[in-house]
Design a protein around this motif. Structure first.
Motif, PDB file in Angstrom:
ATOM      1  N   PHE A   9     -18.170  -5.549  -6.163  1.00 49.30           N
ATOM      2  CA  PHE A   9     -17.254  -4.498  -5.732  1.00 49.30           C
ATOM      3  C   PHE A   9     -16.296  -4.017  -6.758  1.00 49.30           C
ATOM      4  CE2 PHE A   9     -16.625  -5.590  -0.658  1.00 49.30           C
ATOM      5  CZ  PHE A   9     -18.117  -5.070  -0.575  1.00 49.30           C
ATOM      6  N   LEU A  10     -16.347  -2.858  -7.255  1.00 47.19           N
ATOM      7  CA  LEU A  10     -15.526  -2.275  -8.312  1.00 47.19           C
ATOM      8  C   LEU A  10     -14.240  -1.495  -7.976  1.00 47.19           C
ATOM      9  CD1 LEU A  10     -15.379  -2.123 -11.482  1.00 47.19           C
ATOM     10  CD2 LEU A  10     -16.644  -0.007 -11.167  1.00 47.19           C
ATOM     11  N   ILE A  11     -13.076  -1.955  -8.257  1.00 45.21           N
ATOM     12  CA  ILE A  11     -12.009  -1.358  -7.998  1.00 45.21           C
ATOM     13  C   ILE A  11     -11.321  -0.718  -9.341  1.00 45.21           C
ATOM     14  CG2 ILE A  11     -11.281  -2.493  -6.050  1.00 45.21           C
ATOM     15  CD1 ILE A  11      -9.228  -3.975  -7.711  1.00 45.21           C
ATOM     16  N   ARG A  12     -10.262   0.171  -9.190  1.00 43.99           N
ATOM     17  CA  ARG A  12      -9.620   0.925 -10.325  1.00 43.99           C
ATOM     18  C   ARG A  12      -8.400  -0.050 -10.762  1.00 43.99           C
ATOM     19  NH1 ARG A  12      -7.207   2.762 -14.610  1.00 43.99           N
ATOM     20  NH2 ARG A  12      -7.580   5.271 -14.931  1.00 43.99           N
ATOM     21  N   ASP A  13      -8.534  -0.714 -11.856  1.00 43.85           N
ATOM     22  CA  ASP A  13      -7.256  -1.467 -12.481  1.00 43.85           C
ATOM     23  C   ASP A  13      -6.277  -0.230 -12.846  1.00 43.85           C
ATOM     24  OD1 ASP A  13      -5.314  -2.677 -13.697  1.00 43.85           O
ATOM     25  OD2 ASP A  13      -6.579  -3.973 -15.123  1.00 43.85           O
ATOM     26  N   ALA A  14      -4.908  -0.204 -12.366  1.00 41.46           N
ATOM     27  CA  ALA A  14      -4.191   1.111 -12.741  1.00 41.46           C
ATOM     28  C   ALA A  14      -3.220   0.616 -13.769  1.00 41.46           C
ATOM     29  CB  ALA A  14      -3.568   1.574 -11.268  1.00 41.46           C
ATOM     30  N   SER A  42       0.245  -4.789 -12.085  1.00 44.44           N
ATOM     31  CA  SER A  42       0.179  -5.305 -10.775  1.00 44.44           C
ATOM     32  C   SER A  42      -0.586  -4.183  -9.751  1.00 44.44           C
ATOM     33  CB  SER A  42       1.631  -5.515  -9.982  1.00 44.44           C
ATOM     34  OG  SER A  42       2.401  -4.386 -10.281  1.00 44.44           O
ATOM     35  N   TYR A  43      -0.814  -3.046 -10.488  1.00 43.07           N
ATOM     36  CA  TYR A  43      -1.296  -1.887  -9.585  1.00 43.07           C
ATOM     37  C   TYR A  43      -3.004  -1.561  -9.540  1.00 43.07           C
ATOM     38  CZ  TYR A  43       3.636   0.042  -9.136  1.00 43.07           C
ATOM     39  OH  TYR A  43       4.865  -0.075  -8.816  1.00 43.07           O
ATOM     40  N   PHE A  44      -3.491  -1.316  -8.358  1.00 44.04           N
ATOM     41  CA  PHE A  44      -4.875  -0.968  -8.520  1.00 44.04           C
ATOM     42  C   PHE A  44      -5.070   0.243  -7.492  1.00 44.04           C
ATOM     43  CE2 PHE A  44      -4.374  -4.294  -5.353  1.00 44.04           C
ATOM     44  CZ  PHE A  44      -5.152  -3.789  -4.379  1.00 44.04           C
ATOM     45  N   ARG A  45      -6.076   0.985  -7.775  1.00 44.82           N
ATOM     46  CA  ARG A  45      -6.446   2.045  -6.884  1.00 44.82           C
ATOM     47  C   ARG A  45      -7.438   1.611  -6.179  1.00 44.82           C
ATOM     48  NH1 ARG A  45      -7.903   6.903 -10.198  1.00 44.82           N
ATOM     49  NH2 ARG A  45      -9.988   5.986  -9.820  1.00 44.82           N
ATOM     50  N   ILE A  46      -7.688   2.372  -4.960  1.00 47.88           N
ATOM     51  CA  ILE A  46      -9.075   2.306  -4.306  1.00 47.88           C
ATOM     52  C   ILE A  46      -9.508   3.598  -3.603  1.00 47.88           C
ATOM     53  CG2 ILE A  46      -9.948   1.447  -2.011  1.00 47.88           C
ATOM     54  CD1 ILE A  46      -8.301  -1.119  -2.265  1.00 47.88           C
ATOM     55  N   VAL A  76       0.773  -1.431  -0.006  1.00 49.07           N
ATOM     56  CA  VAL A  76       0.030   0.116  -0.148  1.00 49.07           C
ATOM     57  C   VAL A  76       0.920   1.226  -0.134  1.00 49.07           C
ATOM     58  CG1 VAL A  76      -1.695   1.086   1.316  1.00 49.07           C
ATOM     59  CG2 VAL A  76      -1.818  -0.894   1.111  1.00 49.07           C
ATOM     60  N   TYR A  77       0.675   2.056  -1.002  1.00 49.72           N
ATOM     61  CA  TYR A  77       1.518   3.396  -1.051  1.00 49.72           C
ATOM     62  C   TYR A  77       0.795   4.477  -0.309  1.00 49.72           C
ATOM     63  CZ  TYR A  77       4.252   1.185  -4.639  1.00 49.72           C
ATOM     64  OH  TYR A  77       4.762   0.436  -5.697  1.00 49.72           O
ATOM     65  N   LEU A 120      -2.931   4.243  -3.819  1.00 50.42           N
ATOM     66  CA  LEU A 120      -2.637   3.095  -4.762  1.00 50.42           C
ATOM     67  C   LEU A 120      -1.831   1.615  -3.935  1.00 50.42           C
ATOM     68  CD1 LEU A 120      -1.929   2.920  -7.712  1.00 50.42           C
ATOM     69  CD2 LEU A 120       0.451   3.769  -7.391  1.00 50.42           C
ATOM     70  N   CYS A 121      -2.361   0.662  -4.839  1.00 50.36           N
ATOM     71  CA  CYS A 121      -1.814  -0.451  -4.163  1.00 50.36           C
ATOM     72  C   CYS A 121      -1.185  -1.441  -5.336  1.00 50.36           C
ATOM     73  CB  CYS A 121      -2.995  -1.403  -3.615  1.00 50.36           C
ATOM     74  SG  CYS A 121      -3.992  -0.664  -2.462  1.00 50.36           S
ATOM     75  N   GLN A 122      -0.298  -2.191  -4.996  1.00 53.40           N
ATOM     76  CA  GLN A 122       0.616  -3.182  -5.960  1.00 53.40           C
ATOM     77  C   GLN A 122       0.463  -4.814  -5.372  1.00 53.40           C
ATOM     78  OE1 GLN A 122       4.468  -2.055  -6.312  1.00 53.40           O
ATOM     79  NE2 GLN A 122       4.764  -3.381  -8.537  1.00 53.40           N
ATOM     80  N   LEU A 123       0.131  -5.591  -6.096  1.00 52.83           N
ATOM     81  CA  LEU A 123       0.148  -7.046  -5.834  1.00 52.83           C
ATOM     82  C   LEU A 123       1.380  -7.409  -5.934  1.00 52.83           C
ATOM     83  CD1 LEU A 123      -2.956  -7.904  -7.745  1.00 52.83           C
ATOM     84  CD2 LEU A 123      -2.913  -7.733  -5.523  1.00 52.83           C
TER      85      LEU A 123
END
Length: 336
Positions: A295-300, A309-313, A265-266, A274-277
């Motif tokens: 639930f809908l997240i933002r594929d970044a 690997s990044y997504f935003r919440i 988690v950034y 922003l998050c990274q798997l």
């Protein structure tokens, strides 16, 4: 980029129960605005003011600047495209990762584009720089004194500072009055985000008069519709906002999610982060969350400088936030 933004629920058959992909606060109470607009619905039979003069005058009083130092636009996005057109063919830098529309608008208008991750990397002869502050998707906020120094030290470079998310931070950030001290600065504002009216499309620009005139030269009349102008007048006069509790909830969720193995988690002072798997694709996580929880997240992945690997919440209510953390943890457990 017509597709590839957040809030893309229309693309999926599953019902979206909670939308974590949009940076608009969807719990904002708009019932009084709706009543006001309905009471004035007959005004759609007349043309709106071609350059939103009444709204500009109201904004000028709120900011203590001249109406001639303001340009009202059809959302901040129209402002982006108008600026790119007004400075067509410029040598232009975009600070990444950030909102894709800066790049797209400049490509349409044949800018010579390059990308930087720091304002320390500005190349000689750069004419235009795009800076999102607070930044989407990272939540990074530039210190006012630092911006002042950079803008002052680069007098031949025009800085476009997009502060669409200014309402969602308690940090002291750049202001319209500070912008007007500089001939090489343009500030973008959005009413879409702070008042949760993305469907109405409403924003404005503040800058010295010559810059506003240069940009407005390319603006078509009536670009901001009648209901949007009326909404702006009503909201600025009658509605206030305080996102303190919302920002505290974001901090709580960031801490909870940071405890989940396999997620980085950034840290962000904003309502989004922003998050990274460590393993897997954000697109697969997104699909799982839609199908299992709605639930809908933002594929970044389509932010320049990021990858799959990044997504935003963007945090929502506490109950759904807790369910989201558990669902992400479950996806990691099942997938790896």
């Amino acid at each position: 980029m017509i597709t590839g933004h957040g809030d893309d629920a229309y693309q999926f058959e599953h019902k979206i129960v909670s939308n974590f992909s949009s940076n608009v606060y969807n719990k904002f109470d708009l019932k009084d605005l709706k009543k006001f607009l309905w009471a004035n619905i007959s005004s759609i039979h007349s043309y709106p003011e071609p350059d939103a003069l009444t709204l500009r005058k109201l904004i000028s009083r709120k900011l203590s600047i001249s109406p001639e130092e303001i340009g009202v636009t059809n959302g901040a996005t129209e402002a982006i495209y108008l600026i790119a057109q007004a400075f067509r063919g410029s040598k232009t830098a975009v600070v990444i990762p950030t909102f894709r529309e800066y790049e797209d608008a400049c490509e349409i208008h044949e800018h010579s584009l390059y990308f930087i991750e720091s304002l320390e990397d500005i190349e000689p002869d750069t004419q235009l720089i795009w800076l999102c502050n607070p930044n989407n998707p990272t939540g990074k906020i530039y210190d006012k004194e630092y911006l002042e120094k950079v803008i002052s030290n680069n007098p031949n470079t025009c800085f476009i500072i997009d502060q669409s998310y200014a309402a969602f931070t308690n940090n002291k950030i750049w202001s319209a009055n500070e912008t007007l001290k500089h001939s090489n600065a343009i500030l973008l504002h959005s009413l879409t985000k702070c008042y949760a009216i993305p469907g109405l499309r409403l924003g404005y620009i503040t800058a010295q008069k010559d810059k506003i005139d240069k940009i407005k030269h390319y603006s078509m009349p009536w670009s901001v519709n009648q209901l949007a102008q009326l909404a702006g007048l009503y909201l600025l006069e009658n509605v206030s906002y305080d996102f303190s509790d919302y920002l505290l909830e974001s901090q709580r969720v960031q801490k909870q999610l940071a405890k989940v193995s396999g997620i980085k988690v950034y840290a962000s002072d904003m309502h989004f982060f922003l998050c990274q798997l460590e393993k897997g694709k954000a697109s697969d996580l997104k699909k799982f969350l839609i199908e299992t929880e709605g639930f809908l997240i933002r594929d970044a992945a389509n932010f320049r400088g990021l990858n799959e690997s990044y997504f935003r919440i963007a945090v929502q209510d506490q109950s759904n936030n807790n369910l989201l953390v558990k669902a992400i943890e479950e996806w990691i457990r099942l997938s790896f």
